[in-house]
Write a protein that holds these residues in place. Structure first.
Motif, PDB file in Angstrom:
ATOM      1  N   GLN A   1      30.241  26.976  31.494  1.00 21.81           N
ATOM      2  CA  GLN A   1      31.300  26.156  32.063  1.00 21.81           C
ATOM      3  C   GLN A   1      31.999  26.955  33.154  1.00 21.81           C
ATOM      4  N   LYS A   2      32.986  26.361  33.775  1.00 21.72           N
ATOM      5  CA  LYS A   2      33.766  27.063  34.794  1.00 21.72           C
ATOM      6  C   LYS A   2      35.225  27.043  34.363  1.00 21.72           C
ATOM      7  N   PRO A   3      35.623  27.992  33.518  1.00 24.21           N
ATOM      8  CA  PRO A   3      36.975  27.974  32.958  1.00 24.21           C
ATOM      9  C   PRO A   3      38.055  28.063  34.034  1.00 24.21           C
ATOM     10  N   LYS A   4      39.146  27.347  33.787  1.00 26.43           N
ATOM     11  CA  LYS A   4      40.227  27.272  34.767  1.00 26.43           C
ATOM     12  C   LYS A   4      41.326  28.298  34.505  1.00 26.43           C
ATOM     13  N   ASN A   5      41.538  28.649  33.230  1.00 26.86           N
ATOM     14  CA  ASN A   5      42.579  29.612  32.867  1.00 26.86           C
ATOM     15  C   ASN A   5      41.920  30.800  32.177  1.00 26.86           C
ATOM     16  N   ILE A   6      41.912  31.942  32.851  1.00 28.76           N
ATOM     17  CA  ILE A   6      41.091  33.089  32.463  1.00 28.76           C
ATOM     18  C   ILE A   6      41.975  34.274  32.103  1.00 28.76           C
ATOM     19  N   LEU A   7      41.574  34.985  31.048  1.00 31.38           N
ATOM     20  CA  LEU A   7      42.223  36.243  30.676  1.00 31.38           C
ATOM     21  C   LEU A   7      41.191  37.361  30.760  1.00 31.38           C
ATOM     22  N   ASP A   8      41.554  38.454  31.422  1.00 28.28           N
ATOM     23  CA  ASP A   8      40.687  39.631  31.532  1.00 28.28           C
ATOM     24  C   ASP A   8      41.433  40.825  30.936  1.00 28.28           C
ATOM     25  N   LEU A   9      40.960  41.297  29.785  1.00 23.95           N
ATOM     26  CA  LEU A   9      41.578  42.432  29.107  1.00 23.95           C
ATOM     27  C   LEU A   9      40.964  43.736  29.610  1.00 23.95           C
ATOM     28  N   GLY A  10      41.788  44.590  30.194  1.00 26.62           N
ATOM     29  CA  GLY A  10      41.276  45.808  30.813  1.00 26.62           C
ATOM     30  C   GLY A  10      40.675  45.489  32.165  1.00 26.62           C
ATOM     31  N   CYS A  11      41.437  44.795  32.993  1.00 28.34           N
ATOM     32  CA  CYS A  11      40.900  44.246  34.249  1.00 28.34           C
ATOM     33  C   CYS A  11      40.629  45.303  35.306  1.00 28.34           C
TER      34      CYS A  11
ATOM     35  N   SER B   1      40.557  47.457  38.525  1.00 22.99           N
ATOM     36  CA  SER B   1      40.846  47.155  39.929  1.00 22.99           C
ATOM     37  C   SER B   1      40.367  45.769  40.351  1.00 22.99           C
ATOM     38  N   GLY B   2      39.837  44.992  39.385  1.00 20.65           N
ATOM     39  CA  GLY B   2      39.546  43.592  39.687  1.00 20.65           C
ATOM     40  C   GLY B   2      38.109  43.245  39.989  1.00 20.65           C
ATOM     41  N   ASN B   3      37.160  44.042  39.529  1.00 14.72           N
ATOM     42  CA  ASN B   3      35.758  43.741  39.829  1.00 14.72           C
ATOM     43  C   ASN B   3      35.318  42.415  39.225  1.00 14.72           C
ATOM     44  N   LEU B   4      35.789  42.095  38.023  1.00 22.18           N
ATOM     45  CA  LEU B   4      35.412  40.814  37.428  1.00 22.18           C
ATOM     46  C   LEU B   4      36.034  39.663  38.213  1.00 22.18           C
ATOM     47  N   CYS B   5      37.293  39.809  38.574  1.00 24.33           N
ATOM     48  CA  CYS B   5      37.969  38.774  39.364  1.00 24.33           C
ATOM     49  C   CYS B   5      37.224  38.507  40.671  1.00 24.33           C
ATOM     50  N   ARG B   6      36.793  39.576  41.332  1.00 20.60           N
ATOM     51  CA  ARG B   6      36.071  39.426  42.597  1.00 20.60           C
ATOM     52  C   ARG B   6      34.719  38.737  42.405  1.00 20.60           C
ATOM     53  N   ALA B   7      34.123  38.924  41.225  1.00 21.16           N
ATOM     54  CA  ALA B   7      32.775  38.388  40.982  1.00 21.16           C
ATOM     55  C   ALA B   7      32.777  36.916  40.601  1.00 21.16           C
ATOM     56  N   ILE B   8      33.921  36.380  40.220  1.00 18.28           N
ATOM     57  CA  ILE B   8      33.984  34.963  39.840  1.00 18.28           C
ATOM     58  C   ILE B   8      33.774  34.099  41.073  1.00 18.28           C
TER      59      ILE B   8
ATOM     60  N   TYR C   1      39.399  28.620  40.036  1.00 21.18           N
ATOM     61  CA  TYR C   1      40.157  28.612  38.789  1.00 21.18           C
ATOM     62  C   TYR C   1      41.621  28.335  39.113  1.00 21.18           C
ATOM     63  N   GLU C   2      42.364  27.959  38.078  1.00 19.07           N
ATOM     64  CA  GLU C   2      43.775  27.649  38.269  1.00 19.07           C
ATOM     65  C   GLU C   2      44.657  28.871  38.065  1.00 19.07           C
ATOM     66  N   HIS C   3      44.273  29.710  37.092  1.00 18.68           N
ATOM     67  CA  HIS C   3      45.107  30.870  36.788  1.00 18.68           C
ATOM     68  C   HIS C   3      44.246  31.986  36.211  1.00 18.68           C
ATOM     69  N   PHE C   4      44.446  33.181  36.717  1.00 21.36           N
ATOM     70  CA  PHE C   4      43.729  34.367  36.244  1.00 21.36           C
ATOM     71  C   PHE C   4      44.757  35.400  35.809  1.00 21.36           C
ATOM     72  N   SER C   5      44.713  35.796  34.533  1.00 19.82           N
ATOM     73  CA  SER C   5      45.611  36.830  34.015  1.00 19.82           C
ATOM     74  C   SER C   5      44.816  38.111  33.785  1.00 19.82           C
ATOM     75  N   GLY C   6      45.218  39.182  34.421  1.00 17.76           N
ATOM     76  CA  GLY C   6      44.556  40.470  34.247  1.00 17.76           C
ATOM     77  C   GLY C   6      45.498  41.470  33.611  1.00 17.76           C
ATOM     78  N   VAL C   7      45.033  42.120  32.543  1.00 16.86           N
ATOM     79  CA  VAL C   7      45.847  43.095  31.815  1.00 16.86           C
ATOM     80  C   VAL C   7      45.252  44.485  31.983  1.00 16.86           C
ATOM     81  N   ASP C   8      46.084  45.460  32.342  1.00 12.73           N
ATOM     82  CA  ASP C   8      45.607  46.839  32.394  1.00 12.73           C
ATOM     83  C   ASP C   8      46.794  47.781  32.275  1.00 12.73           C
ATOM     84  N   PHE C   9      46.546  48.965  31.690  1.00 11.06           N
ATOM     85  CA  PHE C   9      47.640  49.934  31.528  1.00 11.06           C
ATOM     86  C   PHE C   9      47.660  50.977  32.630  1.00 11.06           C
TER      87      PHE C   9
END
Length: 230
Positions: A34-44, A46-53, A57-65
């Motif tokens: 599917q093509k999810p609209k609201n995405i959570l990335d745990l341990g995001c 510098s954003g390689n996954l975000c760039r690869a999508i 999408y409507e909202h992308f939440s990226g979490v990192d320490f």
């Protein structure tokens, strides 16, 4: 459990330090039908996954320490970056107020303080998942040559834990990344972040490992967890 293998050629560029992580992301995304609209990335990171999508999408939440990594992450009105540690109970309490269509984690959960607790928290978010976790056969020959133990969990340990919380497909992939010299290999380990910043060998031991390492490549083992429902 399916075991397969890939081979990658090392190239001397900045992006080469993320070559295995990028292969992991490619593999994770290949399982998203599917093509999810609201995405959570745990341990995001510098954003390689975000760039690869490659879908809207409507909202992308990226979490990192790591704030420095978040500074490099793509920014937009659709992207929310959360400077936090996924080991923190309060983070997941806050995320329970959100609705996610899909949860990713690419090459981060191996650093969980308590992986079972993280799986439990992810389950409570009630969304499909695609997770990738480096396991103890990563750098297997280095550890054997240097007579040190891996700080990572074994694939069997990860599988036992995930079965408690997910109705999932579980897959192991072994990657090999070849280098022109042993010195380049160890430079990669230092700069790529896949060693968890662990430094347990002194100068003399490191020189000995450089001489005695028998392979022309590094080994990586990754456990993939795909759950369409939880």
């Amino acid at each position: 459990m399916k075991v397969s293998s890939e081979f990658s050629r090392y190239a001397s560029s900045y992006n080469s330090y993320n070559v295995i992580q990028n292969k992991v992301i490619e593999k994770l995304l290949s399982h998203v039908k599917q093509k999810p609209k609201n995405i959570l990335d745990l341990g995001c990171g510098s954003g390689n996954l975000c760039r690869a999508i490659d879908w809207e999408y409507e909202h992308f939440s990226g979490v990192d320490f790591a704030k420095g990594m978040l500074d490099l992450h793509p920014k937009s009105a659709k992207i929310e970056l959360i400077y936090a540690d996924f080991n923190d109970d309060k983070l997941f309490e806050n995320m329970l107020t959100c609705k996610y269509d899909f949860i990713f984690s690419a090459s981060a959960l191996q650093w969980a303080d308590d992986l079972e607790k993280i799986f439990y928290r992810i389950k409570k978010l009630n969304a499909p998942v695609a997770l990738a976790i480096f396991t103890s056969n990563t750098f297997k020959t280095i550890n054997k040559t240097a007579s040190i133990s891996s700080i990572l969990r074994s694939a069997d340990e990860v599988n036992i834990l995930q079965k408690k919380y997910f109705d999932a497909e579980f897959e192991i992939i072994n990657y090999k990344l070849e280098f022109e010299s042993t010195r380049d290999m160890f430079k990669y380990i230092k700069r790529s972040g896949v060693s968890g910043s662990r430094k347990i060998l002194n100068y003399k031991e490191s020189k000995k490992l450089l001489r005695e390492y028998p392979l022309t490549y590094l080994e990586f083992e990754v456990a993939f967890i795909y759950a369409s429902t939880i």
